[in-house]
Design a protein around this motif. Structure first.
Motif, short mmCIF file in Angstrom:
data_model
loop_
_atom_site.label_atom_id
_atom_site.label_comp_id
_atom_site.label_asym_id
_atom_site.label_seq_id
_atom_site.Cartn_x
_atom_site.Cartn_y
_atom_site.Cartn_z
N GLU A 425 -24.61 26.85 29.79
CA GLU A 425 -24.55 26.96 28.39
C GLU A 425 -25.74 26.26 27.81
OE1 GLU A 425 -20.52 25.13 27.06
OE2 GLU A 425 -19.78 26.47 28.29
N ALA A 426 -26.01 24.35 27.97
CA ALA A 426 -26.97 24.36 27.89
C ALA A 426 -28.58 24.27 27.90
CB ALA A 426 -27.15 22.69 28.70
N ALA A 427 -28.11 25.58 28.76
CA ALA A 427 -29.31 25.98 29.56
C ALA A 427 -29.89 26.71 28.49
CB ALA A 427 -29.30 26.64 30.80
N ARG A 431 -32.68 28.27 25.43
CA ARG A 431 -33.46 29.33 25.47
C ARG A 431 -33.90 30.02 23.93
NH1 ARG A 431 -30.25 31.35 30.11
NH2 ARG A 431 -31.93 30.67 31.98
N GLN A 432 -32.26 29.76 23.14
CA GLN A 432 -32.00 30.10 22.28
C GLN A 432 -32.98 29.02 21.37
OE1 GLN A 432 -27.92 30.75 21.28
NE2 GLN A 432 -28.13 32.63 22.35
N GLY A 433 -33.59 28.70 21.46
CA GLY A 433 -34.98 28.11 20.91
C GLY A 433 -33.74 26.30 20.30
N LEU A 463 -38.41 23.22 30.65
CA LEU A 463 -39.19 24.45 29.67
C LEU A 463 -39.90 25.13 30.05
CD1 LEU A 463 -40.79 21.80 26.50
CD2 LEU A 463 -38.55 23.11 27.13
N GLU A 464 -40.59 25.01 31.35
CA GLU A 464 -41.22 26.61 32.03
C GLU A 464 -40.11 27.68 32.76
OE1 GLU A 464 -45.42 24.07 32.58
OE2 GLU A 464 -44.17 24.48 34.93
N ALA A 465 -39.21 26.48 33.38
CA ALA A 465 -37.90 27.33 33.77
C ALA A 465 -37.22 28.04 33.10
CB ALA A 465 -37.41 25.99 34.96
#
Ligand code: ADP
Ligand code: ZN
Ligand code: MG
Length: 469
Positions: A425-427, A431-433, A463-465
């Protein structure tokens, strides 16, 4: 608008081995009453005072540091008054040819002018019981410097700062412990209030203040009191006041002797002491680096002005910093930060002084250097500090516990991938900024690496991942 003008008379106990005019041990603190006395300091008939050369030298150190004018010979006077703890009925002091005249002390952007400083002897102590008074003459005849300022101070806070500066200066010069709690630094405070731009108003003197805090509180009360009198269009009466700690108020004391009452006259038992220019030069050469010189040096080393000031005027910290700097391991500003923030915080929590711990300049310098070289994270460094404070070697601790930074980027990327999988969820939020969610992920990676990964690196890999940034 009303303004205050404040001038101080500061008494400093000199840390000579013997008293001012006899061979009695001057360090009588804690000794049974009347055990550090002899015919001279008891004022017995036929005894003769001999000036303590070290006390004169200590006074000269201070006079030189303050840039005061120093006479070619030192003349002592008798200041006559009767008090049971003054067995001679006079105090040996100085009058029209004091040890130093003029000079100044820097205080931030301003300077406070010194009026004079002179050598004198202290009186004994009276202990007033319910039905009688006891006398302890151990203190009688111990050497004091009285330092008198011009009325240049403007506020209670500034006055407190000035006292701390004087304390730091004499401790740095090695001439006085200047500890108010032991009575080794005492101040009488003169204060007047006037309308801005007008000549100085009538002053009152507040006597026997024995802590910097009381000086500040007494001044706050007294400035308020005088301002109210002036607002009502009345006049302030000249007075000698005491200060009551409990109520925080000043109260009138005995009317002070006028100078004429003291009947000053030259001390016939002590011939003038010549102060040769060679002696003076030798003392000048021997002066340590003064706090304001230290402050300049620290700034030149790149330490922030505010930090440089605090360090230079706290002799125990300055001594410690100078030894740590001389090792050339850690950068000056990093050492300053650690001393003023982390070390100070820990000492404060534990109610300890730097000297009461086993922290060495080497220990701190090595810990800070490990962090600065990127070998440990700041979190690990902070965690190790309490043990380094107990005298443990930071390098050994890092080695034994395998606390070195996770330098293996592959390994770190693997942990990053694990954490992303564990916290979908955090990931997704990131991703959605919603970058706020990143903190939780960073925290988790730090936990899994036991704080040994560099947070900036973790952030970047995350951030890269996640394909962001
Ligand atoms: P006195 O002769 O009354 O003892 P001094 O001129 O020797 O006065 O000064 C004693 C102290 O009082 C000094 O610290 C001086 O700075 C301070 N002082 C003198 N005049 C004033 C004033 N008008 N307001 C505040 N402080 C003063
Ligand atoms: Zn004696
Ligand atoms: Mg005076």
């Amino acid at each position: 608008m009303y303004e205050a003008a404040i001038g101080l008379e500061v008494h400093l106990h000199l840390k000579t081995r013997t008293k001012a005019f006899c061979g009695c041990q001057a360090d009588y603190f804690g000794a049974p009453p009347n055990t550090h006395t002899c015919p001279v300091c008891l004022g017995l008939p036929g005894s003769l005072p001999v000036p303590n050369k070290k006390a004169v030298e200590f006074g000269l150190r201070l006079a030189l540091a303050l840039g005061s004018r120093i006479p070619e010979r030192l003349v002592f006077h008798r200041k006559n008054y009767f008090y049971p703890d003054l067995p001679k009925n006079y105090q040996i002091s100085q009058y029209d040819l004091p040890l130093g005249q003029g000079g100044s002390l820097p205080l931030g952007e301003r300077t406070v002018r010194i009026k004079r400083l002179h050598l004198e002897e202290d009186a004994g102590k009276s202990l007033h019981l319910e039905d009688r008074t006891l006398l302890d003459l151990n203190r009688a005849g111990s050497p004091l410097i009285e330092l008198v300022t011009e009325p240049d101070l403007k506020s209670p806070e500034e006055t407190r700062l000035f006292l701390q500066r004087i304390q730091a200066l004499v401790q740095t010069l090695g001439i006085s412990e200047a500890s108010p709690e032991e009575g080794k630094m005492r101040a009488d405070v003169n204060v007047s209030v006037r309308r801005a731009g007008e000549p100085l108003g009538t002053k009152v003197e507040i006597k026997n203040l024995n802590s910097f805090k009381s000086v500040q509180r007494a001044l706050e009360y007294e400035i308020r009191r005088q301002t109210e009198i002036l607002r009502r269009g009345e006049r302030v009466k000249q007075a000698t006041l005491g200060f009551e700690e409990g109520s925080g108020k000043t109260y009138p004391m005995r009317t002070k002797e006028e100078e004429a009452d003291y009947r000053y006259f030259p001390e016939p038992d002590i011939p003038p002491v010549p102060i040769s220019r060679e002696w003076l030069e030798a003392i000048r050469q021997d002066l340590p680096e003064l706090p304001w010189e230290k402050e300049g040096r620290y700034q030149a080393l790149g330490i922030k002005a505010q930090d440089a000031e605090v360090l230079a005027y706290t002799p125990s910290l300055a001594r410690f910093l100078d030894r740590a700097l001389s090792l050339g391991q850690a950068s000056p500003q990093a050492l300053a930060n650690w001393l003023l923030a982390d070390v100070a915080g820990l000492l404060n929590d534990r109610g300890l002084t730097l000297e009461q711990t086993r922290l060495t300049p080497e220990g701190l310098a090595r810990l800070v250097a490990l962090f600065e070289r990127g070998e440990i994270t700041s979190r690990v460094a902070k965690e190790l500090l309490p043990e380094v404070l107990e005298g443990k070697d930071p390098e050994a601790l890092v080695r034994e516990r395998g606390l070195r930074v996770v330098a293996d980027e592959g390994a770190l990327r693997a942990v990053v991938a694990e954490v992303i999988a564990a916290m979908p969820e955090a990931a997704e939020s990131v991703r959605q900024g919603k970058l706020k969610a990143l903190d939780a992920l960073v925290g988790q990676v730090m936990r899994r690496t036991k704080g040994q990964a560099k947070p900036e690196l973790v952030r970047r890999f995350l951030l890269e991942a996640l394909g962001v940034g």
